[in-house]
Scaffold this motif. Structure first.
Motif, PDB file in Angstrom:
ATOM      1  N   LEU A   9      45.659  25.851  47.486  1.00  0.00           N
ATOM      2  CA  LEU A   9      45.426  27.184  48.038  1.00  0.00           C
ATOM      3  C   LEU A   9      46.036  27.346  49.427  1.00  0.00           C
ATOM      4  CD1 LEU A   9      41.696  27.821  47.012  1.00  0.00           C
ATOM      5  CD2 LEU A   9      43.737  28.807  45.960  1.00  0.00           C
ATOM      6  N   GLY A  10      46.130  26.245  50.164  1.00  0.00           N
ATOM      7  CA  GLY A  10      46.729  26.301  51.486  1.00  0.00           C
ATOM      8  C   GLY A  10      45.850  26.947  52.533  1.00  0.00           C
ATOM      9  N   LEU A  11      44.548  26.840  52.390  1.00  0.00           N
ATOM     10  CA  LEU A  11      43.624  27.463  53.339  1.00  0.00           C
ATOM     11  C   LEU A  11      43.595  26.688  54.653  1.00  0.00           C
ATOM     12  CD1 LEU A  11      40.686  28.115  50.863  1.00  0.00           C
ATOM     13  CD2 LEU A  11      42.225  29.848  51.813  1.00  0.00           C
ATOM     14  N   PRO A  12      43.461  27.390  55.770  1.00  0.00           N
ATOM     15  CA  PRO A  12      43.368  26.688  57.055  1.00  0.00           C
ATOM     16  C   PRO A  12      42.070  25.907  57.180  1.00  0.00           C
ATOM     17  CG  PRO A  12      42.979  29.043  57.344  1.00  0.00           C
ATOM     18  CD  PRO A  12      43.434  28.857  55.930  1.00  0.00           C
ATOM     19  N   LYS A  13      42.100  24.864  58.029  1.00  0.00           N
ATOM     20  CA  LYS A  13      40.909  24.018  58.200  1.00  0.00           C
ATOM     21  C   LYS A  13      39.718  24.807  58.723  1.00  0.00           C
ATOM     22  CE  LYS A  13      40.959  19.775  59.444  1.00  0.00           C
ATOM     23  NZ  LYS A  13      40.604  19.197  58.135  1.00  0.00           N
ATOM     24  N   SER A  14      39.986  25.906  59.416  1.00  0.00           N
ATOM     25  CA  SER A  14      38.897  26.726  59.957  1.00  0.00           C
ATOM     26  C   SER A  14      38.005  27.297  58.863  1.00  0.00           C
ATOM     27  CB  SER A  14      39.476  27.870  60.794  1.00  0.00           C
ATOM     28  OG  SER A  14      40.394  28.645  60.025  1.00  0.00           O
ATOM     29  N   CYS A  15      38.516  27.339  57.616  1.00  0.00           N
ATOM     30  CA  CYS A  15      37.732  27.885  56.498  1.00  0.00           C
ATOM     31  C   CYS A  15      36.870  26.834  55.814  1.00  0.00           C
ATOM     32  CB  CYS A  15      38.674  28.502  55.459  1.00  0.00           C
ATOM     33  SG  CYS A  15      39.599  29.933  56.041  1.00  0.00           S
ATOM     34  N   GLU A  16      37.069  25.558  56.143  1.00  0.00           N
ATOM     35  CA  GLU A  16      36.338  24.489  55.471  1.00  0.00           C
ATOM     36  C   GLU A  16      34.853  24.536  55.835  1.00  0.00           C
ATOM     37  OE1 GLU A  16      38.160  20.756  56.303  1.00  0.00           O
ATOM     38  OE2 GLU A  16      40.052  21.286  55.327  1.00  0.00           O
ATOM     39  N   LEU A  17      34.011  24.362  54.828  1.00  0.00           N
ATOM     40  CA  LEU A  17      32.560  24.374  55.027  1.00  0.00           C
ATOM     41  C   LEU A  17      31.922  23.091  54.503  1.00  0.00           C
ATOM     42  CD1 LEU A  17      30.211  26.115  56.076  1.00  0.00           C
ATOM     43  CD2 LEU A  17      29.976  27.039  53.765  1.00  0.00           C
ATOM     44  N   ALA A 150      52.435  27.738  37.319  1.00  0.00           N
ATOM     45  CA  ALA A 150      52.770  29.086  37.790  1.00  0.00           C
ATOM     46  C   ALA A 150      51.546  29.758  38.383  1.00  0.00           C
ATOM     47  CB  ALA A 150      53.328  29.912  36.634  1.00  0.00           C
ATOM     48  N   PHE A 151      50.407  29.600  37.721  1.00  0.00           N
ATOM     49  CA  PHE A 151      49.148  30.173  38.211  1.00  0.00           C
ATOM     50  C   PHE A 151      48.791  29.605  39.580  1.00  0.00           C
ATOM     51  CE2 PHE A 151      44.436  29.346  38.245  1.00  0.00           C
ATOM     52  CZ  PHE A 151      44.044  30.632  38.583  1.00  0.00           C
ATOM     53  N   MET A 152      48.859  28.287  39.719  1.00  0.00           N
ATOM     54  CA  MET A 152      48.504  27.660  40.977  1.00  0.00           C
ATOM     55  C   MET A 152      49.450  28.072  42.102  1.00  0.00           C
ATOM     56  SD  MET A 152      47.312  23.889  39.648  1.00  0.00           S
ATOM     57  CE  MET A 152      47.170  23.239  41.304  1.00  0.00           C
ATOM     58  N   ALA A 153      50.728  28.171  41.787  1.00  0.00           N
ATOM     59  CA  ALA A 153      51.698  28.602  42.797  1.00  0.00           C
ATOM     60  C   ALA A 153      51.389  30.015  43.281  1.00  0.00           C
ATOM     61  CB  ALA A 153      53.111  28.523  42.229  1.00  0.00           C
ATOM     62  N   GLU A 154      50.978  30.881  42.355  1.00  0.00           N
ATOM     63  CA  GLU A 154      50.672  32.269  42.705  1.00  0.00           C
ATOM     64  C   GLU A 154      49.378  32.382  43.512  1.00  0.00           C
ATOM     65  OE1 GLU A 154      52.396  34.869  42.362  1.00  0.00           O
ATOM     66  OE2 GLU A 154      53.845  34.583  40.759  1.00  0.00           O
ATOM     67  N   CYS A 155      48.519  31.360  43.449  1.00  0.00           N
ATOM     68  CA  CYS A 155      47.248  31.402  44.165  1.00  0.00           C
ATOM     69  C   CYS A 155      47.352  30.920  45.613  1.00  0.00           C
ATOM     70  CB  CYS A 155      46.195  30.561  43.432  1.00  0.00           C
ATOM     71  SG  CYS A 155      45.581  31.316  41.909  1.00  0.00           S
ATOM     72  N   HIS A 156      48.494  30.394  46.018  1.00  0.00           N
ATOM     73  CA  HIS A 156      48.659  29.959  47.409  1.00  0.00           C
ATOM     74  C   HIS A 156      48.530  31.173  48.330  1.00  0.00           C
ATOM     75  CE1 HIS A 156      50.478  28.339  51.075  1.00  0.00           C
ATOM     76  NE2 HIS A 156      50.187  27.134  50.577  1.00  0.00           N
ATOM     77  N   ILE A 157      47.823  31.000  49.441  1.00  0.00           N
ATOM     78  CA  ILE A 157      47.521  32.151  50.288  1.00  0.00           C
ATOM     79  C   ILE A 157      48.774  32.823  50.864  1.00  0.00           C
ATOM     80  CG2 ILE A 157      45.230  31.303  50.893  1.00  0.00           C
ATOM     81  CD1 ILE A 157      46.387  30.643  53.688  1.00  0.00           C
ATOM     82  N   SER A 158      49.884  32.122  50.876  1.00  0.00           N
ATOM     83  CA  SER A 158      51.111  32.731  51.398  1.00  0.00           C
ATOM     84  C   SER A 158      51.567  33.913  50.553  1.00  0.00           C
ATOM     85  CB  SER A 158      52.232  31.695  51.473  1.00  0.00           C
ATOM     86  OG  SER A 158      52.533  31.186  50.183  1.00  0.00           O
ATOM     87  N   GLY A 159      51.109  33.947  49.291  1.00  0.00           N
ATOM     88  CA  GLY A 159      51.494  35.035  48.401  1.00  0.00           C
ATOM     89  C   GLY A 159      50.396  36.053  48.167  1.00  0.00           C
ATOM     90  N   LEU A 160      49.298  35.928  48.925  1.00  0.00           N
ATOM     91  CA  LEU A 160      48.163  36.841  48.756  1.00  0.00           C
ATOM     92  C   LEU A 160      48.130  37.869  49.891  1.00  0.00           C
ATOM     93  CD1 LEU A 160      45.384  34.246  47.809  1.00  0.00           C
ATOM     94  CD2 LEU A 160      46.762  35.634  46.256  1.00  0.00           C
TER      95      LEU A 160
END
Length: 251
Positions: A9-17, A150-160
């Motif tokens: 997903l490529g989420l920043p560490k600030s989002c980790e819980l 393809a699904f996982m690539a589309e879920c990366h936050i850079s494309g959201l």
């Protein structure tokens, strides 16, 4: 394999819980029937609130109107001992979490992704109503499966979209529905909003036809008359052909 998808997903560490959700929290926050309670007790191994996306942890604004509120997005991982009741488990977890939620469910090396459409309960503004939840089939995120990759690539936050959380979560929802459609058509394509709605209609129709096939097969087992058997087999084939046509139109 949960971490494979979450890392993707490529989420920043600030989002980790990384907070454990205990089963009692679910049973205290949502009404569970007997089967729900058994599934929670016997099938769920561990639930973690892995990430929380809100304006203070990621550069996305909240969204709210009279019908929907997207103050933040929750990402949960759910480890299962058995996969058979995954859809039921996803359903009551979505009801228990008062935010748009992305569930990453895992059984062995495979995962399944679930999202849900939620709205504010107009009779009680403090409560949510789950309109519909969606769950992909099981897949291994580390394999070379074309649709899964393809699904996982589309879920990366850079494309959201980062417009607001409604747009962000809506994009994840559309990708999840596209993945479910790919399981039928054999080909993953990120759909336009119009195509997404078309896929939803087709998936609903496939579910209806599948239920009818089950009912017809039950009748077929009971009947002894040859003429009725032929009629029932014909009706079953008609519905199977209709399903195949719907699946091919989701490419």
């Amino acid at each position: 394999m949960i971490t494979t998808f979450l890392d993707n997903l490529g989420l920043p560490k600030s989002c980790e819980l990384d907070r454990t959700i205990f089963k009692k929290m679910l049973s205290d926050n949502v009404d569970l029937d007997v089967t729900d309670k058994k599934a929670l007790k016997d099938d769920v191994v561990k639930i973690k609130w892995t990430h929380t996306l809100k304006p203070s942890t990621i550069n996305i604004e909240a969204f709210a109107d009279n019908t929907r509120e997207y103050a933040e997005v929750a990402i949960l991982s759910v480890e299962l001992a058995k996969p058979d009741r995954a859809k039921r488990i996803a359903g009551f977890i979505h009801k228990a979490i008062p935010y748009p939620t992305l569930l990453v469910m895992a059984h062995g090396p495979q995962i399944a992704i679930s999202v849900a459409d939620k709205r504010i309960n107009q009779a009680d503004k403090s409560k949510w109503v789950v309109e519909e939840s969606w769950l992909t089939q099981w897949f291994d995120p580390s394999t070379d499966d074309t649709a899964a990759n393809a699904f996982m690539a589309e879920c990366h936050i850079s494309g959201l979209p980062f417009t607001n959380f409604m747009a962000f979560y809506g994009a994840l929802r559309d990708r999840t529905i596209a993945m479910i459609a790919a399981e039928r058509s054999g080909h993953y394509t990120l759909a336009t909003p119009e195509r997404t709605e078309n896929n939803i209609e087709h998936l609903h129709e496939i579910d209806r036809l599948t239920r009818e096939i089950g009912e017809l097969k039950a009748k077929l087992k009971k009947t002894k008359q040859m003429a009725q058997q032929i009629t029932l087999n014909t009706e079953i084939k008609t519905r199977k052909d209709a399903i195949m046509k719907l699946e091919s139109s989701m490419r």
